[in-house]
Design an enzyme around this catalytic site. Structure first.
Site, PDB file in Angstrom:
ATOM      1  CE1 TYR A 142       0.896   2.449  13.598  1.00 17.22           C
ATOM      2  CE2 TYR A 142      -1.048   3.607  12.823  1.00 17.22           C
ATOM      3  CZ  TYR A 142       0.179   3.018  12.569  1.00 17.22           C
ATOM      4  OH  TYR A 142       0.685   2.997  11.297  1.00 17.22           O
ATOM      5  CG  ASN A 194      -4.420   3.200   9.039  1.00 17.23           C
ATOM      6  OD1 ASN A 194      -4.598   2.223   8.319  1.00 17.23           O
ATOM      7  ND2 ASN A 194      -3.901   4.335   8.612  1.00 17.23           N
ATOM      8  CD  GLU A 217      -3.913   7.501  10.046  1.00 15.74           C
ATOM      9  OE1 GLU A 217      -3.378   8.561  10.437  1.00 15.74           O
ATOM     10  OE2 GLU A 217      -3.575   6.379  10.458  1.00 15.74           O
ATOM     11  CD  GLU A 275      -0.936   3.677   8.286  1.00 17.19           C
ATOM     12  OE1 GLU A 275      -0.602   4.114   9.415  1.00 17.19           O
ATOM     13  OE2 GLU A 275      -1.143   4.405   7.309  1.00 17.19           O
ATOM     14  CG  HIS A 289      -0.428   8.849   3.598  1.00 14.83           C
ATOM     15  ND1 HIS A 289      -0.598   7.495   3.813  1.00 14.83           N
ATOM     16  CD2 HIS A 289       0.010   9.331   4.777  1.00 14.83           C
ATOM     17  CE1 HIS A 289      -0.268   7.196   5.061  1.00 14.83           C
ATOM     18  NE2 HIS A 289       0.121   8.300   5.671  1.00 14.83           N
ATOM     19  NE  ARG A 328      -2.701   2.628   2.914  1.00 10.59           N
ATOM     20  CZ  ARG A 328      -2.617   3.284   4.042  1.00 10.59           C
ATOM     21  NH1 ARG A 328      -2.343   2.654   5.168  1.00 10.59           N
ATOM     22  NH2 ARG A 328      -2.802   4.574   4.063  1.00 10.59           N
TER      23      ARG A 328
HETATM   24  C1  FCB Z   1      -0.356   6.887  10.825  1.00 10.59           C
HETATM   25  C2  FCB Z   1      -0.004   7.459   9.471  1.00 10.59           C
HETATM   26  C3  FCB Z   1       1.322   6.999   8.926  1.00 10.59           C
HETATM   27  C4  FCB Z   1       2.358   6.871  10.012  1.00 10.59           C
HETATM   28  C5  FCB Z   1       1.841   6.077  11.173  1.00 10.59           C
HETATM   29  C6  FCB Z   1       2.838   5.863  12.273  1.00 10.59           C
HETATM   30  O1  FCB Z   1      -1.203   7.748  11.484  1.00 10.59           O
HETATM   31  O2  FCB Z   1      -0.997   7.117   8.524  1.00 10.59           O
HETATM   32  O3  FCB Z   1       1.697   7.878   7.918  1.00 10.59           O
HETATM   33  O4  FCB Z   1       2.776   8.125  10.392  1.00 10.59           O
HETATM   34  O5  FCB Z   1       0.706   6.704  11.698  1.00 10.59           O
END
Ligand code: FCB
Length: 456
Positions: free
Chosen positions: A296, A294, A167, A361, A122, A78
């Site tokens: 985290y 995405n 995002e 992500e 992006h 991607r």
């Molecule tokens: C996300 C972004 C990516 C990268 C990661 C760590 O929010 O999409 O570009 O910065 O975090």
């Protein structure tokens, strides 16, 4: 005894990256300025005043990088295209060298049996569009649709999977509300407008991509979603968490999947809605073949009257594990996937055709280094990825049809306002020499792909 954690037959494994973070070549071959060029060239905006001028020089090294992908057995990639490489200025003239770059790159991916997932945005908006107001003005949406249509016309003969935005919450929130990202604006009203225009541009771009397409293709969007937990069981904290959930998650999921807007529920903002959301907009936005998630971390929120508009701020609970950027909270990933499927999918909306879901992500920054013997022992990343992939597996077991999982990122790169200090790659990059070294996590992930799972 370890158990076999295996995935559905056609499960998609991949890695992700973005143009500004890896390409460099910021002013080569006719590329126009992006808002990130301007922002990173402004003293004080980026850690150590670093920038993406050269970054990891992927623009010149893309062939070697793709060979490395193929060496690792990566089947999907991607990436994003830089809009100002294609449309450098407001004349609307196309930059043939920019187009040729992505042409060569896509061909190289396909030659190496790597399936491209092309993301149109992006975060590197052409500066000339920012000068006209950027995402806070509605006109930007039709420029985006033109760009999307052009790209589809050029590349949809070879690219089957398209992503409009990465995002939009961050584009609007970090770019227009807190100003920590380009274009560095701190105006809540502009941010709210940006949210709507980003979504609207998704709808318009989807139409344009489909209209110009040369074969059946899929168009999706990538959202950074996060379960929002209240900091305590006090009513005020619970209400603050609900408000934050609206802006972090529902402001995007509801229009895209239900064709409704939850913004009216935020008293302070309801007046704005009528002037920004025009009749017919929500219907346009409500189109999606796949939803990219995405993930985290989770978000823990308390009531905080000092914080503008939402009276809510984030806390970092004690006693948990953290990375250089976020709390590590794997359980949040299955919680999120189950929630999306339960709330927006057939379980509660039998009429609704739920788009495909995939994790686009997931990853962790680790201060890696090359050891004496040339290896990069990033155990912590392996643990992080394993624990999160286990949560994807759990969600699948519980009935959520998750189609794929992408690691952020393939190579170490420029981490926005944090510069080069946060390494996310499964391949190490020496930022001085540009030498690439596959980390232990890269080899580990290659095994996961080869075995379509692992033992845990
Ligand atoms: C996300 C972004 C990516 C990268 C990661 C760590 O929010 O999409 O570009 O910065 O975090």
């Amino acid at each position: 005894m370890k158990k076999d954690i295996s995935f559905p037959k056609d499960f998609i494994w991949g890695t992700a990256a973005s143009s500004y973070q890896i390409e460099g070549a910021w002013n080569e071959d006719g590329k126009g300025l992006s808002i990130w060029d301007t922002f990173s060239h402004t003293i004080g905006k980026i850690a150590n005043n670093e920038n993406g001028d050269v970054s990891i020089d992927h623009y010149h090294r893309f062939k070697d990088d793709i060979h490395l992908m193929s060496e690792l057995g990566l089947k999907t990639y991607r990436f994003s295209t830089s809009w100002p490489r294609i449309f450098p200025d407001e004349t609307g003239q196309i930059n043939p060298k920019g187009v040729a770059f992505y042409d060569r790159m896509i061909d190289e991916l396909l030659r190496n049996q790597v399936e491209p997932y092309l993301c149109l945005y992006h975060w590197d908006l052409p500066q000339w569009l920012q000068d006209k107001g950027g995402w806070s003005v509605r006109e930007t949406t039709s420029y985006f649709a033109d760009y999307a249509g052009f790209m589809s016309d050029k590349f949809s003969d070879r690219v089957k999977n398209w992503i409009t935005h990465n995002e939009p919450f961050v584009t609007a929130g970090a770019g227009y509300f807190i100003g920590e990202h380009a274009p560095g604006i701190k105006e809540p009203i502009s941010a709210l407008k940006a949210v709507h225009h980003l979504l609207l541009s998704h709808g318009l771009a989807t139409q344009a991509i489909r209209a110009a397409s040369r074969q059946p293709l899929k168009v999706g969007i990538v959202l950074n979603l996060s379960p929002v937990h209240p900091a305590s069981s006090f009513k005020k904290d619970i209400a603050a968490a609900e408000r934050f959930d609206i802006i972090q998650n529902r402001a995007f999921l509801d229009p895209l999947l239900l064709g409704t807007s939850p913004v009216q529920e935020l008293k302070l903002l309801s007046a704005l809605v009528g002037s920004v959301i025009k009749p017919g907009d929500l219907k346009l936005i409500n189109v999606l073949d796949f939803l990219g998630v995405n993930y985290y971390t989770r978000t823990v929120i308390r009531h905080d009257p000092k914080f503008p508009v939402f009276s809510a701020s984030q806390i970092h609970p004690e006693g948990n594990e953290y990375s250089g950027m976020w709390e590590i909270y794997p359980d949040g990933l299955s919680e999120l996937l189950l929630h999306i499927w339960g709330k927006y999918g057939p379980p509660s909306n039998p009429q609704q055709k739920m788009p495909e879901i995939m994790v686009t992500e997931n990853g962790i920054p680790v201060p890696d280094g090359v050891d004496f013997d040339g290896r990069v022992r990033d155990e912590r990343r392996i643990r992080y990825l394993e624990n999160h992939i286990l949560q994807v597996h759990k969600a699948i077991q519980l009935g959520v049809p998750v189609m794929g999982y992408f690691v952020w990122s393939f190579l170490d790169n420029f981490e926005w306002a944090l510069g080069y200090g946060q390494r996310f790659g499964i391949v190490y990059v020496d930022f001085k020499t540009q030498k690439r070294t596959i980390k232990d996590s890269g080899h580990w992930f290659a095994d996961v792909i080869r075995n379509n799972g692992f033992k845990a």
